[in-house]
Design a protein around this motif. Structure first.
Motif, PDB file in Angstrom:
ATOM      1  N   ALA A   1       0.789  -0.772   0.417  1.00 19.79           N
ATOM      2  CA  ALA A   1      -0.136  -0.383  -0.158  1.00 19.79           C
ATOM      3  C   ALA A   1       0.977   1.373   0.185  1.00 19.79           C
ATOM      4  O   ALA A   1       2.265   1.066   0.642  1.00 19.79           O
ATOM      5  CB  ALA A   1      -0.702   0.122   1.025  1.00 19.79           C
TER       6      ALA A   1
ATOM      7  N   LYS B   1      -5.448   4.750   3.210  1.00 18.58           N
ATOM      8  CA  LYS B   1      -6.694   4.452   1.972  1.00 18.58           C
ATOM      9  C   LYS B   1      -6.170   3.603   1.703  1.00 18.58           C
ATOM     10  O   LYS B   1      -7.645   2.217   1.154  1.00 18.58           O
ATOM     11  CB  LYS B   1      -6.797   6.240   1.232  1.00 18.58           C
ATOM     12  CG  LYS B   1      -8.298   5.968   0.627  1.00 18.58           C
ATOM     13  CD  LYS B   1      -8.051   7.161  -0.491  1.00 18.58           C
ATOM     14  CE  LYS B   1      -9.882   7.187  -0.982  1.00 18.58           C
ATOM     15  NZ  LYS B   1     -10.144   8.255  -1.845  1.00 18.58           N
ATOM     16  N   LYS B   2      -5.397   3.177   0.861  1.00 23.72           N
ATOM     17  CA  LYS B   2      -5.325   1.429   0.142  1.00 23.72           C
ATOM     18  C   LYS B   2      -5.229   1.013   1.103  1.00 23.72           C
ATOM     19  O   LYS B   2      -5.923  -0.382   0.951  1.00 23.72           O
ATOM     20  CB  LYS B   2      -4.110   1.699  -1.472  1.00 23.72           C
ATOM     21  CG  LYS B   2      -3.317   0.444  -1.636  1.00 23.72           C
ATOM     22  CD  LYS B   2      -2.810   0.140  -2.761  1.00 23.72           C
ATOM     23  CE  LYS B   2      -2.448  -0.703  -3.120  1.00 23.72           C
ATOM     24  NZ  LYS B   2      -2.528  -2.297  -2.361  1.00 23.72           N
TER      25      LYS B   2
ATOM     26  N   LYS C   1      -8.840  -0.692   1.878  1.00 20.14           N
ATOM     27  CA  LYS C   1      -9.460  -1.200   1.490  1.00 20.14           C
ATOM     28  C   LYS C   1      -8.593  -2.715   0.764  1.00 20.14           C
ATOM     29  O   LYS C   1      -9.291  -3.720   1.540  1.00 20.14           O
ATOM     30  CB  LYS C   1      -8.856  -0.611   0.039  1.00 20.14           C
ATOM     31  CG  LYS C   1      -9.858   1.005  -0.282  1.00 20.14           C
ATOM     32  CD  LYS C   1      -9.708   1.246  -1.723  1.00 20.14           C
ATOM     33  CE  LYS C   1     -10.050   2.301  -1.603  1.00 20.14           C
ATOM     34  NZ  LYS C   1     -10.294   2.836  -3.153  1.00 20.14           N
ATOM     35  N   ASP C   2      -7.520  -2.671   1.317  1.00 21.27           N
ATOM     36  CA  ASP C   2      -6.973  -3.939   1.472  1.00 21.27           C
ATOM     37  C   ASP C   2      -7.166  -4.903   2.590  1.00 21.27           C
ATOM     38  O   ASP C   2      -7.735  -5.564   2.439  1.00 21.27           O
ATOM     39  CB  ASP C   2      -5.588  -3.877   1.461  1.00 21.27           C
ATOM     40  CG  ASP C   2      -4.910  -3.218  -0.336  1.00 21.27           C
ATOM     41  OD1 ASP C   2      -5.923  -3.773  -1.313  1.00 21.27           O
ATOM     42  OD2 ASP C   2      -3.680  -3.169  -0.403  1.00 21.27           O
TER      43      ASP C   2
END
Length: 338
Positions: free
Chosen positions: A297, A301-302, A305-306
């Motif tokens: 990441a 934010k990513k 999601k992951d």
């Protein structure tokens, strides 16, 4: 003819010779062996006129050097981390001889288990707390146990725990980037809080880059996540928090009591004892999934999601299996703890 004894072969041949017209299929059914075994037994007798096996080829089992055996065993016990090759080199023998010596002397090598180093104060309180916890609370089998915890996760998934490999042909040269793992000493990381329960359910995760305070814990973890998780249960629940200071702050306890959250008292909660906290294994599973299935990441934010995607792959049955032996482990450790 492997597996047939001389007595079996004799019975097969006798039936075939004396009972005219009997088929090999019928003999196989009577003797409870395969038809090919019957055929081979009859064929062997026709060739050798014998029911016994021929002498086998291969290395004969002979006497062994007891002094060498003793030397190998001493070396293995004094240097348990040495490889078989190193032991063979030190004892001036072969790798095969070391392996046979271990087998003759019933020696087996096991991997050491990592356990937390507890202070004397922590070790002294464990037995009392575990017994009190089991006898007072965990005998109520109708209650579903909910455990929560926090962990830090590096945003560079390639450095998360677990072995990593590469495959190469003999003589082929690979770039260093494919054969090495580069880890930043102070790489970016996020803190994750989550809860799991005996039913196999999970709370939504709270992810942040800041530290956990009492106010944040009450608002983000208890109010927004633990309370909805409790309400998803039809029966009663028992909340077993981590021993972090904000988890047992006076305002935290007041909030839980005011909202009817039954929780494990601090006086019953064993310190530094991951053996009775399966959520530690849940963290290991999640980190392995991130490392194996997702690219690192570049932002929180990513990462969020992951984490949500990875959590969906951890099924209800997996979580239930992690939590199913909590009571048994507590009772077992409480009784055996010195």
């Amino acid at each position: 003819m492997k597996g047939l004894t001389p007595e079996q072969r004799k019975r097969i041949v006798d039936k075939y010779v004396r009972e005219k017209g009997i088929s090999m299929r019928m003999i196989a059914k009577i003797e409870k062996v395969s038809r090919s075994a019957v055929f081979n037994a009859i064929k062997k007798y026709g060739q050798d006129l014998s029911f016994k096996d021929k002498p086998k080829s291969g290395r004969k089992i002979g006497s062994h050097n007891r002094n060498l055996d003793s030397k190998i065993c001493r070396k293995i016990k004094t240097s348990p981390n040495a490889s078989i090759r190193d032991v063979a080199k030190k004892c001036k023998t072969t790798v095969g001889m070391v392996q046979r010596a271990k087998k003759r002397n019933n020696l087996r090598t096991y991997r050491k288990q990592r356990k937390p180093k507890r202070s004397q104060k922590q070790a002294a309180s464990v037995k009392t707390r575990l017994r009190k916890l089991y006898d007072t609370v965990l005998t109520k089998n109708e209650q579903c146990i909910i455990q929560d915890d926090e962990t830090y996760v590096k945003l560079d998934y390639s450095v998360l725990p677990g072995p990593q490999y590469f495959t190469v042909r003999k003589g082929e040269q690979l770039d260093e980037g494919k054969t090495s793992i580069y880890a930043e000493k102070f790489g970016s990381k996020a803190m994750v809080w989550q809860a799991i329960c005996e039913c196999g359910m999970k709370s939504t995760a709270y992810i942040t880059t800041s530290t956990m305070t009492t106010d944040v814990y009450i608002k983000e973890c208890l109010k927004k996540r633990i309370l909805p998780l409790i309400r998803r249960h039809r029966g009663s629940t028992l909340f077993w928090p981590d021993l972090a200071s904000c988890h047992y702050a006076s305002r935290t306890r007041e909030w839980m009591e005011a909202n009817g959250v039954e929780y494990v008292e601090k006086s019953m909660n064993p310190p530094n004892y991951p053996e009775v906290r399966p959520i530690e294994e849940y963290w290991a599973i999640m980190k392995r999934i991130l490392r194996q299935r997702f690219s690192s990441a570049d932002s929180v934010k990513k990462f969020k999601k992951d984490w949500v995607k990875a959590a969906k792959t951890v099924t209800v049955s997996v979580v239930r299996n992690l939590m199913k032996n909590v009571r048994v482990q507590v009772r077992k450790i409480a009784r055996n703890q010195k």
